[in-house]
Motif scaffolding. Structure first.
Motif, PDB file in Angstrom:
ATOM      1  N   LEU A  42       0.833  -1.205   0.000  1.00  8.44           N
ATOM      2  CA  LEU A  42       0.000   0.000   0.000  1.00  8.44           C
ATOM      3  C   LEU A  42       0.867   1.254   0.000  1.00  8.44           C
ATOM      4  O   LEU A  42       0.513   2.264  -0.621  1.00  8.44           O
ATOM      5  CB  LEU A  42      -0.949   0.002   1.199  1.00  8.44           C
ATOM      6  CG  LEU A  42      -2.156  -0.916   1.066  1.00  8.44           C
ATOM      7  CD1 LEU A  42      -2.893  -1.002   2.393  1.00  8.44           C
ATOM      8  CD2 LEU A  42      -3.078  -0.439  -0.036  1.00  8.44           C
ATOM      9  N   GLY A  43       2.009   1.209   0.679  1.00 10.00           N
ATOM     10  CA  GLY A  43       2.953   2.332   0.631  1.00 10.00           C
ATOM     11  C   GLY A  43       3.516   2.546  -0.757  1.00 10.00           C
ATOM     12  O   GLY A  43       3.650   3.685  -1.227  1.00 10.00           O
ATOM     13  N   GLY A  48       2.976   5.526  -6.032  1.00 14.74           N
ATOM     14  CA  GLY A  48       2.496   5.578  -7.414  1.00 14.74           C
ATOM     15  C   GLY A  48       1.407   6.622  -7.595  1.00 14.74           C
ATOM     16  O   GLY A  48       1.344   7.301  -8.621  1.00 14.74           O
ATOM     17  N   CYS A  49       0.555   6.764  -6.589  1.00 13.49           N
ATOM     18  CA  CYS A  49      -0.489   7.796  -6.653  1.00 13.49           C
ATOM     19  C   CYS A  49       0.116   9.198  -6.627  1.00 13.49           C
ATOM     20  O   CYS A  49      -0.391  10.107  -7.281  1.00 13.49           O
ATOM     21  CB  CYS A  49      -1.471   7.625  -5.504  1.00 13.49           C
ATOM     22  SG  CYS A  49      -2.524   6.188  -5.669  1.00 13.49           S
ATOM     23  N   PHE A  54       1.248  14.120  -9.738  1.00 13.50           N
ATOM     24  CA  PHE A  54       2.138  15.064 -10.403  1.00 13.50           C
ATOM     25  C   PHE A  54       1.922  15.049 -11.908  1.00 13.50           C
ATOM     26  O   PHE A  54       1.831  16.089 -12.547  1.00 13.50           O
ATOM     27  CB  PHE A  54       3.605  14.752 -10.089  1.00 13.50           C
ATOM     28  CG  PHE A  54       4.102  15.390  -8.823  1.00 13.50           C
ATOM     29  CD1 PHE A  54       4.165  16.759  -8.685  1.00 13.50           C
ATOM     30  CD2 PHE A  54       4.507  14.597  -7.762  1.00 13.50           C
ATOM     31  CE1 PHE A  54       4.619  17.346  -7.518  1.00 13.50           C
ATOM     32  CE2 PHE A  54       4.973  15.167  -6.591  1.00 13.50           C
ATOM     33  CZ  PHE A  54       5.019  16.543  -6.470  1.00 13.50           C
ATOM     34  N   ALA A  55       1.862  13.863 -12.482  1.00 12.68           N
ATOM     35  CA  ALA A  55       1.721  13.751 -13.935  1.00 12.68           C
ATOM     36  C   ALA A  55       0.400  14.351 -14.416  1.00 12.68           C
ATOM     37  O   ALA A  55       0.370  15.107 -15.405  1.00 12.68           O
ATOM     38  CB  ALA A  55       1.821  12.285 -14.351  1.00 12.68           C
ATOM     39  N   ILE A  56      -0.680  14.045 -13.730  1.00 12.35           N
ATOM     40  CA  ILE A  56      -1.988  14.554 -14.152  1.00 12.35           C
ATOM     41  C   ILE A  56      -2.059  16.066 -14.005  1.00 12.35           C
ATOM     42  O   ILE A  56      -2.561  16.773 -14.891  1.00 12.35           O
ATOM     43  CB  ILE A  56      -3.111  13.859 -13.356  1.00 12.35           C
ATOM     44  CG1 ILE A  56      -3.228  12.399 -13.799  1.00 12.35           C
ATOM     45  CG2 ILE A  56      -4.435  14.573 -13.526  1.00 12.35           C
ATOM     46  CD1 ILE A  56      -4.138  11.570 -12.936  1.00 12.35           C
ATOM     47  N   VAL A  74      -3.268  13.627  -3.283  1.00 13.72           N
ATOM     48  CA  VAL A  74      -2.550  12.654  -2.455  1.00 13.72           C
ATOM     49  C   VAL A  74      -3.275  12.427  -1.134  1.00 13.72           C
ATOM     50  O   VAL A  74      -3.365  11.287  -0.652  1.00 13.72           O
ATOM     51  CB  VAL A  74      -1.091  13.096  -2.244  1.00 13.72           C
ATOM     52  CG1 VAL A  74      -0.381  12.177  -1.279  1.00 13.72           C
ATOM     53  CG2 VAL A  74      -0.359  13.134  -3.571  1.00 13.72           C
ATOM     54  N   LEU A  75      -3.815  13.475  -0.534  1.00 15.84           N
ATOM     55  CA  LEU A  75      -4.555  13.308   0.712  1.00 15.84           C
ATOM     56  C   LEU A  75      -5.798  12.458   0.491  1.00 15.84           C
ATOM     57  O   LEU A  75      -6.091  11.544   1.273  1.00 15.84           O
ATOM     58  CB  LEU A  75      -4.942  14.665   1.298  1.00 15.84           C
ATOM     59  CG  LEU A  75      -5.712  14.627   2.609  1.00 15.84           C
ATOM     60  CD1 LEU A  75      -4.864  13.992   3.700  1.00 15.84           C
ATOM     61  CD2 LEU A  75      -6.148  16.016   3.008  1.00 15.84           C
ATOM     62  N   GLY A  76      -6.517  12.732  -0.575  1.00 16.00           N
ATOM     63  CA  GLY A  76      -7.688  11.912  -0.897  1.00 16.00           C
ATOM     64  C   GLY A  76      -7.312  10.475  -1.197  1.00 16.00           C
ATOM     65  O   GLY A  76      -8.014   9.540  -0.789  1.00 16.00           O
ATOM     66  N   ALA A  77      -6.195  10.269  -1.908  1.00 13.08           N
ATOM     67  CA  ALA A  77      -5.731   8.912  -2.192  1.00 13.08           C
ATOM     68  C   ALA A  77      -5.377   8.184  -0.910  1.00 13.08           C
ATOM     69  O   ALA A  77      -5.660   6.989  -0.756  1.00 13.08           O
ATOM     70  CB  ALA A  77      -4.530   8.955  -3.133  1.00 13.08           C
TER      71      ALA A  77
END
Length: 96
Positions: A42-43, A48-49, A54-56, A74-77
């Protein structure tokens, strides 16, 4: 003198896209990895998220609010992956 954008792009779609990716990664980790390795994977998935966020956000081409959009992604992920992993954790301790 700053020139205002005539038709600003929507930025919420990019944030939600990262959340969807996080949900898919968390479900895949929960299904395909052994119980003792889930936290580590998960880490890796959260990393990856971060790269996906960043990419999006770079692909969207808007510099205003870039940091806030990446942080929200990232917080939502993190929350999405945490809730899904909580479900898998509770399922692992229920006898049956």
């Amino acid at each position: 003198m700053a020139v205002p954008e005539l038709a600003p792009r929507r930025t919420l779609g990019g944030v939600i896209a990262v959340w969807v990716v996080a949900a898919l990664i968390a479900v895949a980790v929960g299904i395909f990895t052994p119980v003792d390795l889930r936290a580590a994977w998960l880490g890796v998935g959260l990393g990856g998220c971060l790269l996906a966020a960043f990419a999006i956000q770079l692909w969207s081409g808007r510099s205003q609010g870039f940091t806030e959009r990446v942080a929200a992604s990232v917080l939502g992920a993190t929350v999405v992956m945490g809730v899904i992993s909580l479900g898998f954790g509770l399922a692992a301790i229920v006898p049956g």
